[in-house]
Structure formats: structure tokens, C-alpha cells
Design an enzyme around this catalytic site. Structure first.
Site, PDB file in Angstrom:
ATOM      1  N   GLY A  16      10.172   9.533 -18.513  1.00  0.00           N
ATOM      2  CA  GLY A  16      10.079   8.959 -17.728  1.00  0.00           C
ATOM      3  C   GLY A  16       9.426   7.351 -17.933  1.00  0.00           C
ATOM      4  N   GLN A 192      -0.612  13.137 -30.641  1.00  0.00           N
ATOM      5  CA  GLN A 192      -1.521  12.980 -31.542  1.00  0.00           C
ATOM      6  C   GLN A 192      -0.868  12.687 -33.419  1.00  0.00           C
ATOM      7  OE1 GLN A 192      -4.007  15.778 -33.865  1.00  0.00           O
ATOM      8  NE2 GLN A 192      -4.724  17.310 -32.096  1.00  0.00           N
ATOM      9  N   CYS A 382      33.136   0.029  -3.470  1.00  0.00           N
ATOM     10  CA  CYS A 382      33.674  -0.237  -5.005  1.00  0.00           C
ATOM     11  C   CYS A 382      34.948  -0.154  -5.176  1.00  0.00           C
ATOM     12  CB  CYS A 382      32.904  -0.255  -5.949  1.00  0.00           C
ATOM     13  SG  CYS A 382      33.864  -1.801  -6.864  1.00  0.00           S
ATOM     14  N   MET A 385      35.997   2.253  -1.920  1.00  0.00           N
ATOM     15  CA  MET A 385      36.556   1.468  -0.998  1.00  0.00           C
ATOM     16  C   MET A 385      38.007   1.362  -1.611  1.00  0.00           C
ATOM     17  SD  MET A 385      35.865  -2.871  -0.033  1.00  0.00           S
ATOM     18  CE  MET A 385      37.712  -3.719   0.083  1.00  0.00           C
ATOM     19  N   GLU A 406      44.978  -0.788 -11.377  1.00  0.00           N
ATOM     20  CA  GLU A 406      44.388  -0.873 -12.600  1.00  0.00           C
ATOM     21  C   GLU A 406      44.636   0.745 -12.720  1.00  0.00           C
ATOM     22  OE1 GLU A 406      40.555   0.148 -11.588  1.00  0.00           O
ATOM     23  OE2 GLU A 406      40.151   0.509 -13.608  1.00  0.00           O
ATOM     24  N   HIS A 508      28.166  -3.941  -4.231  1.00  0.00           N
ATOM     25  CA  HIS A 508      27.673  -1.930  -4.994  1.00  0.00           C
ATOM     26  C   HIS A 508      25.860  -2.995  -4.268  1.00  0.00           C
ATOM     27  CE1 HIS A 508      29.319  -0.452  -8.235  1.00  0.00           C
ATOM     28  NE2 HIS A 508      30.265  -2.093  -8.728  1.00  0.00           N
ATOM     29  N   GLU A 510      23.442  -0.376  -3.065  1.00  0.00           N
ATOM     30  CA  GLU A 510      22.651   0.501  -4.045  1.00  0.00           C
ATOM     31  C   GLU A 510      21.550   0.284  -4.824  1.00  0.00           C
ATOM     32  OE1 GLU A 510      25.734   0.490  -4.462  1.00  0.00           O
ATOM     33  OE2 GLU A 510      25.889   1.030  -6.993  1.00  0.00           O
TER      34      GLU A 510
HETATM   35  N1  GLN Z   1      37.964  -0.237 -11.040  1.00  0.00           N
HETATM   36  C1  GLN Z   1      37.224  -0.946 -10.232  1.00  0.00           C
HETATM   37  C2  GLN Z   1      37.609  -2.207 -10.571  1.00  0.00           C
HETATM   38  O1  GLN Z   1      37.731  -3.373 -11.464  1.00  0.00           O
HETATM   39  C3  GLN Z   1      36.332  -0.421  -9.297  1.00  0.00           C
HETATM   40  C4  GLN Z   1      35.406  -1.156  -9.851  1.00  0.00           C
HETATM   41  C5  GLN Z   1      32.951  -0.782  -9.586  1.00  0.00           C
HETATM   42  O2  GLN Z   1      33.846   0.566  -8.539  1.00  0.00           O
HETATM   43  N2  GLN Z   1      32.673  -1.017  -9.742  1.00  0.00           N
HETATM   44  O3  GLN Z   1      38.137  -3.054 -10.034  1.00  0.00           O
END
Ligand code: GLN
Length: 560
Positions: A16, A192, A382, A385, A406, A508, A510
Site C-alpha cells: 500500500g 531491520q 467505453c 457503452m 474490433e 472514462h 472514473e
Molecule cells: N476496445 C474498445 C475500443 O478500443 C473500448 C476501449 C475501452 O473500453 N477503453 O474502442
């Protein structure tokens, strides 16, 4: 002011150190100082971008698009330090730059060596952050464990900085482990040895943070102080906290860590104001209500893969005065589960995070369909979605083969694709969209009401985009496009029309959430989870605490 605190670790990894460094940074800020945080990763990769989440945990992305170690996420949650490419240093970057200069003939015929050339470059990189007029203290965390070959040049550079700037300007905080034997005895020997190892390379720690399951008593601290040559009050007990990692700044402050560090650095600062941390800890300790959030992803075996998402969900709990129980579910296992009702029983909200590659995708698509049709609050981030878009195109528009290029490059319905495919340029190397950019939130959307403004700035890390070819069709059918780039060329978020709370974002969020300032999307998701739970259980005055296990193993929940 050139004041530096180096934070190193001993005995073993994963103690940590990042949270300890971040907590120290937050204490300095609570005393009114301007702090900068720097992470050194002694590996040879130039950055964390190419590493598997299994190797390295989450990749944290900065505004300027650097793909860094997840400790920068800890710094972002605990401190106000600006975090850019400059705040993340790796061996790969140092060598790359030194070798580049060597090829340019900048070393004037001299032999290029670890000392002084590599160590000089390390010091320059640290000074680029710390040697600025608006900075009071720079905290530099050295990754890895003292004794590793890789970290030697960094410790040597730090040692030279003491020599050059004086000991009152550069101090060392060392985090070690005080393990407990089966008989319940705490052992100081590894500490130590670890300090001895530092002294051998010329570094004497000024402060020790001793990780142990329980607080160290005075006798043990005295013993450690004697053997390690550290003052007794600077032997700090970093015991396991019971409620939340956000208690750690308070635990350190109670043992005067900030005061001791300032004394050693010969700095004056106002008394600490810890009101915000106290509030965070009180909410997490006292809230009796509990909501369960399922995180359906593909890297769930490793705890740190979705670190910032997990933390942002906890922040959502803080904002709504509820405790969050995470249920991590492996999306691959959902591909074949026959009863999703059973899998998601007791779940108040679902989050599908980001990811790369086709494994587990159909489990995520099924999850999005489940959340959509059962009115479960859903946040897709990302990839989370993109699967909303794929699911909608398959189920509502009836394009059975709808996919992202993809995963299915030949699909007739590429609802998610590379930008260049969309304009028919072939063989155009697709590079990732990285870092922060503006988005425009469209009126009458949930996302707009959550942010409360039109223009937002969020970070990206992806290659594929919602295809403009299908955008209108999807929107008209009820997958509303609710945010776009300012030039309208890319979709940034979607919502399910008529759904209580179903949002997908290409960025993102987060990375920007903090315990003291929950990101609006996470505050909103948890508020929706509370509302959904109340409507499903109208008689429930306060939610029970004991209803299910901490984390349901994916196998148990998915194989049924
Ligand atoms: N693989 C997807 C892309 O490249 C989503 C990437 C992600 O979720 N960060 O668009």
C-alpha cells in the site's frame, strides 16, 4: 521551494505504498501546502499502456493522454496535485532519453554511464515537477521494493539529491512490513533488514511506516527505532484500517506524521484541517443502508483491474449516504448463463467497464439487454457503452450481426468501428484516442441534468467509435445520442429512451472522481440504484446489511 519526500518500500510489494504516499500528500495539503506527486516505476516499459491489466492492474490516463500506473489514480483521489505525463517516470523513459541524446552526440564523446548520466536524467525529471515556484513539497514514490536491481539508480539519484540539496530539503519515508507469526507475535526483523539494505546504498530513512495487522505498542516501536536508527516518534504504525482506506490520512495524522515530516524538512505550516476526511470516514462507517452494484467485466479476477471504477462507486455511496457492495461478475461466464434474473438477483445497478478484445463481449451485450429490458440502472463506460449500441442494433433494429469491427471486422452492420473505416480510408494506422477533450451535452438528457452544464471535459482511451452511419437510425429508434464532440463528429454518450437510468459514455469518468467530490455520473448511478431498490422493496425502511456475501464469485453467480 525545493522540498522532497521520497517514499520507498521494503520487505515485499503490495503493502500500500501508493496509498501511503497519497495520504501523506493529502496531509500536507490539509496543512495548506501545495503538493506535487510523482511515481517512479522501475520497469523498462516506457509506459503502462501496453501492459495487460492482469500484469499491472488498471492503466490510469491523465488529461494529457499519458497511460500511467494506477498509483496516479490514488494520488488523484487523495490530493489536488496536477497529474500529467511529467508525474510518471519509468526506467524506459529515462533510458530512451539518454540514448536519444547519446545518438545526437550530446555527451561530447564521453562514455555514457548509469552514474552520472542516468542518475542526472532522473534528477532532471524529478526537478521538472518539483522545482517550480508554486510547489511547496514534492512526494516521489519509488515503485518496487528496496533490494530490487531495477530501483538502484533511482535510490542513488535520491541519495545524490540529499547531498546536493541538504538533508533538511530531502527526506525518506520507508514503508515496511511487521508480520505476525501464527502465535500472534509481531516480528521486526524484516524491517531491520530492509532498512539495513537502504543504508548499504547510502540512504538512511527518516520516517518508517510499519504495516502490521494491529497497532504497534511502544516497546516494539522503541526496538525498531533502536535497530534502524530512526527517531522513535518517527516509527509510525500503519495498521490495517477497519472501515475504509480513506481513514489512512487520519491514522497517520493521529501519530503526527505531517508534523514530523515538516519538522525534518524545517518547514512551517498552518495546523491541519481534516474535516473533509472525517466526513468521508463518518459516512462510510455510519451509513446503514446498503446497495449492491454488479460490475460485469472481463478482467475481474484481479482486484486492481478496475480500481478507479470500484473507488468511484464507493464515492457514489458517500454522495448518497449508503454503503456499496460490489458484486464482480465475469462477463465470459454470462455468455452461457441461462437465467440472468438469478445472476442479477438483489442487484440494484449494473456497471459495464472498459476493455479490449472479443473475449466475454457477448456476456456484456446480454447484460446491457438485461438492464435495458428490466429497467435496472446501468452505466456503460467505453466498451460498456459500445455494447449498449451493439445490443440495441441487434435487438431493436433487428440487425442480428451488428457488432464492433474490433470483434467482427466483416460485419454488415458495423455499428461501432474505426473512424477511418467510417470514411473509407484503408490501411490508416488507428491510434488510440487518449486524454481529455470537450464534449457537448444535449438538452433534455439525464446526463445533462447530472452535470448541470453543457460543456464537459473527460478523458478517453479507446480506438473505436459509434459509427456515424447508424447514428441517426439508432437515435430515432430510441438509443438517444445525448453527448457529442463539439464539432458533432463523434458520439460521446447514449441513453435508453424511457429507461429510468441507462447511460453509456465513451469516456472514462472514473478517473476524475474523488471521495470528497463524487463524479456526477457515479452519484447519479447510485441515487438511481437507491430509488430502484426502494421501489422494489417498498416496505424497507433501512436496507439490511447482511443480505449477501461481500463478493459473489463469478462462477457461483454465472454457472447457475
Ligand atoms: N476496445 C474498445 C475500443 O478500443 C473500448 C476501449 C475501452 O473500453 N477503453 O474502442
Amino acid at each position: 521551494m525545493r522540498k522532497y519526500i521520497f517514499v520507498s518500500g521494503g520487505v515485499c510489494s503490495s503493502l500500500g505504498k501508493g496509498i501511503a504516499a497519497a495520504s501523506l500528500g493529502s496531509l500536507m495539503e490539509c496543512r495548506g501546502l501545495s503538493v506535487r506527486m510523482v511515481k517512479i516505476d522501475p520497469y523498462i516499459n516506457v509506459d503502462a499502456g501496453t501492459m495487460s491489466p492482469y500484469q499491472h492492474g488498471e492503466v490510469y490516463v491523465t488529461d494529457d493522454g499519458a497511460e500511467t500506473d494506477l498509483d496516479l489514480g490514488n494520488y488523484a483521489r487523495y490530493t489536488q496535485s496536477p497529474l500529467t505525463r511529467a508525474n510518471s517516470i519509468t526506467t524506459g523513459q529515462i533510458y530512451q532519453e539518454v540514448i536519444r541524446r547519446e545518438r545526437e552526440g550530446r555527451y561530447l564523446g564521453r562514455t555514457v554511464q548509469v552514474i552520472p548520466h542516468i542518475t542526472d536524467r532522473i534528477k532532471q525529471r524529478i526537478a521538472m515537477v518539483g522545482d517550480q515556484p508554486d510547489v511547496d513539497v514534492t512526494i516521489v514514490e519509488i515503485g518496487g521494493t528496496v533490494g530490487d536491481i531495477e530501483s538502484v539508480p533511482f535510490l542513488e539519484a535520491a541519495r545524490q539529491m540529499v547531498h546536493e540539496l541538504g538533508h533538511h530539503n530531502v527526506i525518506f519515508v520507508h514503508l515496511t512490513l511487521v508480520p505476525e507469526t501464527a502465535g500472534g507475535e509481531l516480528k521486526t526483523k524484516p524491517t531491520q533488514h530492509s532498512v539495513k539494505e537502504m543504508r548499504e546504498i547510502g540512504v538512511q530513512p527518516d520516517i518508517l511506516l510499519c504495516r502490521a495487522p494491529v497497532a504497534l505498542d511502544e516497546e516494539l516501536r522503541r526496538k525498531i527505532a533502536l535497530f534502524t536508527n530512526v527517531e522513535m516518534d518517527a516509527v509510525i504504525s500503519a495498521y490495517d484500517v477497519q472501515t475504509t482506506i480513506y481513514e489512512i490520512p487520519l491514522v497517520f495524522h493521529a501519530q503526527k506524521l505531517d508534523e514530523i515530516a515538516l519538522r525534518k524538512l524545517q518547514m512551517d505550516a498552518p495546523p491541519a484541517d481534516l474535516t473533509e476526511w472525517q466526513r468521508v470516514v463518518e459516512v462510510l462507517r455510519d451509513s446503514r443502508r446498503l446497495v449492491t452494484v454488479a460490475v460485469v467485466g472481463k478482467y475481474i479476477e484481479l482486484n486492481d483491474s478496475y480500481k478507479s471504477i470500484d473507488e468511484a462507486l464507493f464515492h457514489g455511496g458517500i454522495a448518497n449516504n449508503v454503503r456499496i457492495q460490489l458484486r464482480k461478475i465475469d462477463s465470459e461466464k454470462l455468455e452461457k448463463a441461462d437465467d440472468l434474473d438469478q445472476v442479477f438477483q438483489g442487484v440494484d445497478a449494473i456497471l459495464v467497464p472498459g476493455g479490449f478484445g472479443s473475449r466475454g463481449i457477448n456476456g456484456m451485450v446480454r447484460t446491457a439487454g438485461y438492464a435495458r429490458t428490466r429497467a435496472v440502472p446501468y452505466l456503460g463506460i467505453c466498451l460498456g457503452m459500445q455494447v449498449m449500441v451493439i445490443e440495441y442494433a441487434r435487438s431493436v433494429l433487428g440487425f442480428e450481426d451488428a457488432d464492433s469491427t474490433e470483434f467482427a471486422p466483416e460485419t454488415e452492420h458495423p455499428v461501432v468501428s474505426l473512424l477511418e473505416e467510417q470514411v473509407n480510408i484503408k490501411n490508416y494506422g488507428g491510434t488510440m484516442r487518449l486524454g481529455a477533450n470537450d464534449s457537448r451535452l444535449l438538452p433534455h438528457s439525464i446526463i445533462r441534468s447530472l452535470y448541470g452544464r453543457e460543456i464537459i471535459r473527460e478523458r478517453h482511451r479507446h480506438r473505436y467509435e459509434v459509427s456515424n452511419q447508424f447514428r441517426e437510425q439508432l437515435h430515432d429508434a430510441g438509443l438517444l445520442v445525448t453527448a457529442v464532440t463539439p464539432d458533432d463528429s463523434l458520439v460521446e454518450s447514449v441513453e435508453w429512451r424511457g429507461h429510468p437510468w441507462g447511460i453509456g459514455v465513451q469516456f472514462h469518468p472514473e478517473f476524475q472522481s474523488k471521495p470528497v467530490a463524487t463524479h456526477p455520473l457515479f452519484a447519479g448511478l447510485i441515487a438511481a440504484a437507491c430509488a430502484s431498490r426502494s421501489s422494489r422493496n417498498p416496505g424497507e425502511s433501512s436496507f439490511r446489511e447482511d443480505e449477501s456475501a461481500e463478493v459473489i464469485p463469478a462462477a457461483a453467480s454465472a454457472e447457475s
